[in-house]
Design a protein around this motif. Sequence first.
Motif, mmCIF file in Angstrom:
data_model
loop_
_atom_site.group_PDB
_atom_site.id
_atom_site.type_symbol
_atom_site.label_atom_id
_atom_site.label_comp_id
_atom_site.label_asym_id
_atom_site.label_seq_id
_atom_site.Cartn_x
_atom_site.Cartn_y
_atom_site.Cartn_z
ATOM 1 N N VAL A 58 -47.711 46.494 3.507
ATOM 2 C CA VAL A 58 -46.173 46.612 4.200
ATOM 3 C C VAL A 58 -45.782 48.127 3.789
ATOM 4 O O VAL A 58 -45.059 49.056 4.695
ATOM 5 C CB VAL A 58 -45.302 45.454 4.073
ATOM 6 C CG1 VAL A 58 -43.863 45.803 4.464
ATOM 7 C CG2 VAL A 58 -46.014 44.245 4.463
ATOM 8 N N LEU A 59 -45.635 48.248 2.542
ATOM 9 C CA LEU A 59 -44.978 49.445 1.868
ATOM 10 C C LEU A 59 -45.610 50.799 2.367
ATOM 11 O O LEU A 59 -45.087 51.748 2.605
ATOM 12 C CB LEU A 59 -44.650 49.272 0.524
ATOM 13 C CG LEU A 59 -43.907 48.200 0.034
ATOM 14 C CD1 LEU A 59 -44.070 48.308 -1.577
ATOM 15 C CD2 LEU A 59 -42.392 48.435 0.615
ATOM 16 N N SER A 60 -47.111 50.501 2.645
ATOM 17 C CA SER A 60 -47.751 51.841 2.942
ATOM 18 C C SER A 60 -47.462 52.322 4.611
ATOM 19 O O SER A 60 -47.785 53.252 4.820
ATOM 20 C CB SER A 60 -49.299 51.574 2.779
ATOM 21 O OG SER A 60 -49.663 50.520 3.566
ATOM 22 N N LEU A 61 -47.110 51.257 5.337
ATOM 23 C CA LEU A 61 -46.730 51.405 6.396
ATOM 24 C C LEU A 61 -45.136 51.827 6.797
ATOM 25 O O LEU A 61 -44.856 51.868 8.066
ATOM 26 C CB LEU A 61 -46.970 50.184 7.430
ATOM 27 C CG LEU A 61 -48.738 49.698 7.691
ATOM 28 C CD1 LEU A 61 -48.859 48.524 8.297
ATOM 29 C CD2 LEU A 61 -49.293 50.834 8.381
ATOM 30 N N LYS A 62 -44.372 51.954 5.787
ATOM 31 C CA LYS A 62 -43.032 52.234 6.020
ATOM 32 C C LYS A 62 -42.807 53.547 5.734
ATOM 33 O O LYS A 62 -43.316 54.422 5.315
ATOM 34 C CB LYS A 62 -42.276 51.471 4.638
ATOM 35 C CG LYS A 62 -42.263 49.969 4.871
ATOM 36 C CD LYS A 62 -41.280 49.354 5.991
ATOM 37 C CE LYS A 62 -41.179 47.940 5.864
ATOM 38 N NZ LYS A 62 -40.088 47.553 7.118
ATOM 39 N N PRO A 63 -41.928 54.320 6.618
ATOM 40 C CA PRO A 63 -41.433 55.754 6.212
ATOM 41 C C PRO A 63 -40.968 55.948 5.052
ATOM 42 O O PRO A 63 -40.380 55.022 4.385
ATOM 43 C CB PRO A 63 -40.408 55.868 7.300
ATOM 44 C CG PRO A 63 -40.361 54.707 8.214
ATOM 45 C CD PRO A 63 -41.066 53.463 7.510
ATOM 46 N N ALA A 64 -41.320 57.087 4.338
ATOM 47 C CA ALA A 64 -40.981 57.481 2.903
ATOM 48 C C ALA A 64 -39.615 57.133 2.468
ATOM 49 O O ALA A 64 -39.356 56.658 1.396
ATOM 50 C CB ALA A 64 -41.759 58.608 2.594
ATOM 51 N N GLU A 65 -39.015 57.586 3.552
ATOM 52 C CA GLU A 65 -37.210 57.472 3.311
ATOM 53 C C GLU A 65 -36.565 56.113 3.424
ATOM 54 O O GLU A 65 -35.658 55.950 3.005
ATOM 55 C CB GLU A 65 -36.593 58.553 3.877
ATOM 56 C CG GLU A 65 -36.646 58.073 5.542
ATOM 57 C CD GLU A 65 -37.722 58.770 6.266
ATOM 58 O OE1 GLU A 65 -37.995 58.319 7.489
ATOM 59 O OE2 GLU A 65 -38.611 59.311 5.644
ATOM 60 N N ALA A 66 -37.345 55.318 3.917
ATOM 61 C CA ALA A 66 -36.857 53.850 4.182
ATOM 62 C C ALA A 66 -37.380 52.975 3.163
ATOM 63 O O ALA A 66 -37.138 51.842 3.324
ATOM 64 C CB ALA A 66 -37.289 53.426 5.372
#
Length: 299
Positions: A58-66
């Motif tokens: 899940v965290l790998s699929l999140k935008p970096a700033e989010a």
Amino acid sequence: MTLTTTSRPGPARTAPRPSAADAGRRAVRGRRLRKAVRGLVLAVASLVAIFPFYALIVLSLKPAEAIRFPESLTPWHLDGGAYAGILGAQDVLRWAANTAVYALVSVVMVLLLASMAGYAFAKKRFPGKEPVFWSFISMVMVPYHVTLVPTFILIAETGGVDTYWGLIIPTLANAQAVFLMRQFIQALPDELFEAARLDGCSEWRVYVSIVLPLTKPILATLGVFIFLWHWNDFLWPLVIGQSTDMRTLTTGIASLNQQNVPLNEVLAGSVVALVPIFLAYLVGQRYVQEGVVMSGIKG
């Protein structure tokens, strides 16, 4: 004259014994309760074990700033840009190629050497066989870190730093693989080998035609484990691969933290590194289970 009568106490009444049907129903309820408790415990343990992988994906699929904890653990507003960035990086592709060479060549060579050594220790007779075998197996008792510095000095003096052969050769003497192969081959009937020699087969033909086909389950099991060991290996590739081009995925991804790479790209690289491990287990799952069962029975 009056007569008095004394009443004698009657026989004591006993509580009715439970019928066999009631006992059976209680036993069934007890089994169902124990089964439900085991299921609940296993479910909780499974969730605890799976949660890190869930968070990784899940965290790998999140935008970096989010990325903010714990809000970012929800599976909403996903973005695959981190995977495009990590797969498009030239260094990552080079690291993946280095890791594949390291793991695949090591698997082939370790299985070849371990099966040959296991066959010799199990079925051949030569002076000092038992002392040599147990001296070799005693290497398992020596911590890997004790031999790390002497091994690096030997490889460095022979020019093996930042080379594939310097990365691979020190890992080929696998005492655990030799022990498992010896235990498995020792359980094979001696009549097979005697009949092959009576038919005029050479030792090489006996090894190729009898030993290898009959040891497929343990070879597949060892192959999967050796692949996992080398694919996930970190310390030796970190020591021997000192240039960027000779890094493996484990050391390369670890170095991304020092390069101000966004967290989602680092985690995406970890997911990419996990895919071959998952595929290797899927391919060898049947052989792994069969090899473990047969090793437990024959060992």
